[in-house]
Motif scaffolding. Structure first.
Motif, PDB file in Angstrom:
ATOM      1  N   ASP A  22       0.852  -1.185   0.000  1.00 53.96           N
ATOM      2  CA  ASP A  22       0.000   0.000   0.000  1.00 53.96           C
ATOM      3  C   ASP A  22       0.886   1.232   0.000  1.00 53.96           C
ATOM      4  OD1 ASP A  22      -1.753   2.102   0.591  1.00 53.96           O
ATOM      5  OD2 ASP A  22      -3.025   0.811   1.811  1.00 53.96           O
ATOM      6  N   ASN A  23       0.802   2.001  -1.072  1.00 53.42           N
ATOM      7  CA  ASN A  23       1.650   3.185  -1.215  1.00 53.42           C
ATOM      8  C   ASN A  23       0.816   4.465  -1.188  1.00 53.42           C
ATOM      9  OD1 ASN A  23       4.012   1.564  -1.570  1.00 53.42           O
ATOM     10  ND2 ASN A  23       3.337   1.153  -3.642  1.00 53.42           N
ATOM     11  N   GLY A  24      -0.106   4.538  -0.271  1.00 51.71           N
ATOM     12  CA  GLY A  24      -0.944   5.738  -0.168  1.00 51.71           C
ATOM     13  C   GLY A  24      -2.143   5.650  -1.082  1.00 51.71           C
ATOM     14  N   SER A  25      -2.081   6.299  -2.242  1.00 53.03           N
ATOM     15  CA  SER A  25      -3.234   6.304  -3.141  1.00 53.03           C
ATOM     16  C   SER A  25      -3.243   5.106  -4.085  1.00 53.03           C
ATOM     17  CB  SER A  25      -3.264   7.600  -3.957  1.00 53.03           C
ATOM     18  OG  SER A  25      -2.133   7.670  -4.803  1.00 53.03           O
TER      19      SER A  25
END
Length: 98
Positions: free
Chosen positions: A11-14
């Motif tokens: 999960d890299n934010g968006s």
């Protein structure tokens, strides 16, 4: 594949992806983009030849459905493979963005 493959979430934010790594370094992935706090778009599913015919792509989509259901989110399956999986699984309608 005799046992369920380990599905990791990056999960890299968006954006992010669900990934299964093979012993030879091959990676099967399903990428997603978050839209706000309650929706995600499945952008792409890629399964290399090392995983073909083992149902890994379907497992990646199913895991995203489980996670979305648990978090109260909906999914927009833009990826043709993911969209086909949603058509095959009417029981996933509760997480499909109308």
């Amino acid at each position: 594949m005799s046992e369920q493959p380990k599905i990791e979430i990056e999960d890299n934010g968006s954006k992010g992806r669900y990934v299964v790594r093979g012993p030879d370094g091959a990676e099967a992935e399903m990428t997603f983009t978050k839209i706000g706090e309650r929706q995600l778009i499945i952008d792409h599913t890629g399964v290399p030849d090392a995983f073909r015919g083992q149902g890994v792509g379907a497992l990646l989509v199913a895991r995203a459905v489980e996670d979305a259901r648990a978090a109260g989110k909906t999914i927009i399956p833009l990826c043709p493979f993911a969209a086909a999986q949603f058509r095959r699984h009417p029981e996933w309608a509760d997480v499909l963005k109308k």
